[in-house]
Scaffold this motif. Structure first.
Motif, mmCIF file in Angstrom:
data_model
loop_
_atom_site.group_PDB
_atom_site.id
_atom_site.type_symbol
_atom_site.label_atom_id
_atom_site.label_comp_id
_atom_site.label_asym_id
_atom_site.label_seq_id
_atom_site.Cartn_x
_atom_site.Cartn_y
_atom_site.Cartn_z
ATOM 1 N N THR A 72 0.839 -1.181 0.000
ATOM 2 C CA THR A 72 0.000 0.000 0.000
ATOM 3 C C THR A 72 0.880 1.239 0.000
ATOM 4 O O THR A 72 2.088 1.154 0.266
ATOM 5 N N LYS A 85 -3.171 -3.490 -1.976
ATOM 6 C CA LYS A 85 -3.175 -4.592 -2.945
ATOM 7 C C LYS A 85 -2.821 -5.904 -2.272
ATOM 8 O O LYS A 85 -1.862 -5.981 -1.526
ATOM 9 N N SER A 134 -1.655 -9.599 -3.200
ATOM 10 C CA SER A 134 -1.103 -10.408 -4.292
ATOM 11 C C SER A 134 -0.756 -11.792 -3.786
ATOM 12 O O SER A 134 0.310 -11.999 -3.226
ATOM 13 N N MET A 156 -7.330 -5.302 -5.623
ATOM 14 C CA MET A 156 -6.973 -4.046 -4.979
ATOM 15 C C MET A 156 -8.226 -3.454 -4.342
ATOM 16 O O MET A 156 -9.316 -3.516 -4.922
ATOM 17 N N THR A 212 -1.690 -5.073 -11.625
ATOM 18 C CA THR A 212 -0.272 -5.231 -11.275
ATOM 19 C C THR A 212 0.559 -5.475 -12.528
ATOM 20 O O THR A 212 1.650 -4.917 -12.681
ATOM 21 N N ASP A 231 0.734 0.856 -7.196
ATOM 22 C CA ASP A 231 -0.606 0.274 -7.039
ATOM 23 C C ASP A 231 -1.644 1.360 -6.802
ATOM 24 O O ASP A 231 -2.714 1.355 -7.420
ATOM 25 N N ALA A 274 -4.574 2.084 -9.560
ATOM 26 C CA ALA A 274 -5.955 1.918 -9.089
ATOM 27 C C ALA A 274 -6.722 3.231 -9.250
ATOM 28 O O ALA A 274 -7.881 3.244 -9.691
#
Lengths: 325, 325
Positions: B59, B71, B73, B91, B112, B307, B311
């Motif tokens: 983040t 996010k 992952s 996200m 990503t 990210d 986003a």
């Protein structure tokens, strides 16, 4: 499940309650925490001082559970002036087999409220005297109410007092909770509130101790659950010295952000290697309270396994719905 | 926005592309990273060895942006045997004003992929020779393809070679990418692939160096983007010694999990205080490449600001939709 289940706060409130099932789920989670294979990384914490905001991210993986949760807990402290609660957030549940997202629980912190209160119930169940009938709650917020409800699920509580910095809030909460076999009143004097009770629960965001060590008496149990940041502190550090037994939800966390943190800073505790965790008591690896006269303390900072457990519990409730539909 | 926007991978794929707009957004994010007020906590990383799984949470908060992303992952490495990609995830975008959840982007890692490839484009734009026309891509996965596409957006690439441990995969990818003004072929010899190129991009999950220092020649730029864990390593540590300029996306991360990590372990680099970050070059606080004969290296481990930036970019695309609807 190929599709992702999205559940709203309303749906979750209808289906998931603070009840003995929730307490059982959290009890099992704490028991799991001490077992090998459970992974719980340190909390990711982000401070955003210019907007008076913070974000905590917690997660934990418990082998054997179908999924694991990642919880986002934002706290924005200007929100009340905008008519919004300070805290909100959600949980994401991922498959333990594939990592794929299974569900998004848009709970705005509701499931955190449940699992936090349930942990208070678990602590009281395993540390307080079985005959505890009097409770003192410090604080008058949501957790004050829910912690008292949790106590009533595990101990024969008949009377409770509420102490809060704002006496009006204490009175209002006492009036609301009084009745239904439970006598609740506000107590303006914190020392008298403490002296009254078999079980004391502190639920405040205080940065200075509100429970003094010389107020404690033999046989009492204290749960401190308000501290979740290094600068918060509810118990006079001498409480830990005075107590016969201090139990952490997770020692590695209470060292950093719990009451243990303050006691370490005060130099009252130096060695933390022998401190038991709640899971050790539940699993019988530590005897817990061994006499009715002991003073016990539970230090709860909130753990990722509780989030994974309550999220799994919530999903199971909806899966049951789907089966019956 | 009082309601939470939920966007699926399909919706995001239709609206968000690897294009110059995405590269511009990521460029701006790196520029922001060096400014005061940006907060980017260390990555939360959880290993689940018994299910061959891992989870990373990233983040970052960028003052001035309406939201910030968190996010998730996951990487589960038995997935291919189940017919699923190893990586997925989502996200969550939260309001920078209130912390309330604004959107959940169920992208399964697509955003990503975009922001990672875009970072390669940004690195090449700011570090490679402006006349770079030949690229060598190490690896034949999704990022091999996307990194080449990103290079073509910022440099006049005419020819490319693909080297991969599996020559069949290299040949298949080359055949797929060849055409449309770009000549692409597989090259079985890694040293010859490196010698051919003005820009080399390594995109592998290798745990052992695949690019040797004595293969490098004056004027080349290398972007290493495959390493995102402490045990991964694509560049012979002597590459960093040989290069005239080494640039990190974030020094604090490449110290722990990038090519810098391997060079530090090998004792080839001791002091990291002077290492510039990509954002320093973009903002003109470091001159970057100062001669066409220099060898430059960009070490990309992936950052939370990317990210948050992608986003926000995605949400803006959908907001525009709503306005035009």
């Amino acid at each position: 499940m190929s599709d992702i289940l999205i559940l709203t706060e309303d749906q979750l409130r209808q289906r998931v309650k603070l009840d003995t099932a929730a307490i059982g789920v959290i009890e099992t989670a704490f028991a799991a925490l001490g077992r090998s294979g459970v992974v719980m990384p340190p909390v990711l914490s982000m401070q955003m001082p210019d907007v008076k905001g913070e974000l905590d991210v917690k997660t934990a993986y418990v082998p054997g559970l179908a999924g694991f949760a990642v919880k986002l807990s934002p706290g924005f402290f200007d929100n009340p002036s905008k008519g919004l609660p300070s805290t909100s957030g959600l949980m994401v549940v991922l498959s333990s087999e594939t990592g794929r997202v299974q569900a998004v629980l848009l709970d705005n912190g509701y499931l955190t409220d449940i699992r936090t209160a349930a942990a208070g119930g678990v602590a009281a169940k395993h540390l307080s005297r079985a005959d505890s009938s009097r409770a003192a709650i410090f604080g008058a917020g949501l957790q004050a109410r829910m912690q008292l409800q949790a106590l009533c699920l595990v101990r024969p509580i008949r009377e409770a007092v509420i102490w809060a910095r704002d006496p009006d809030k204490a009175a209002a909460l006492a009036a609301e909770l009084d009745g239904d076999g439970l006598t609740v009143r506000a107590e303006a004097d914190a020392a008298r509130a403490a002296a009254f009770a078999d079980i004391i629960v502190t639920t405040t965001p205080s940065h200075h101790p509100i429970l003094q060590a010389d107020w404690l008496r033999p046989g009492q149990h204290v749960t401190a659950m308000g501290s979740d940041q290094p600068d918060k502190n509810e118990l006079d550090p001498y409480c830990l010295d005075r107590a016969d037994l201090y139990v952490a939800d997770r020692v590695s966390q209470t060292r950093l952000m719990g009451e243990l943190h303050a006691a370490l800073e005060a130099g009252l505790i130096v060695e933390t290697g022998d401190i038991p965790e709640l899971g050790d008591i539940i699993r019988g690896r530590h005897p817990g309270r061994t006499s009715p006269d002991q003073i016990t303390i539970a230090d709860l900072t909130g753990t990722g396994v509780q989030d994974t457990a309550i999220a799994t519990h919530a999903l199971a409730a909806f899966a049951k719905d789907a089966t019956h539909a």
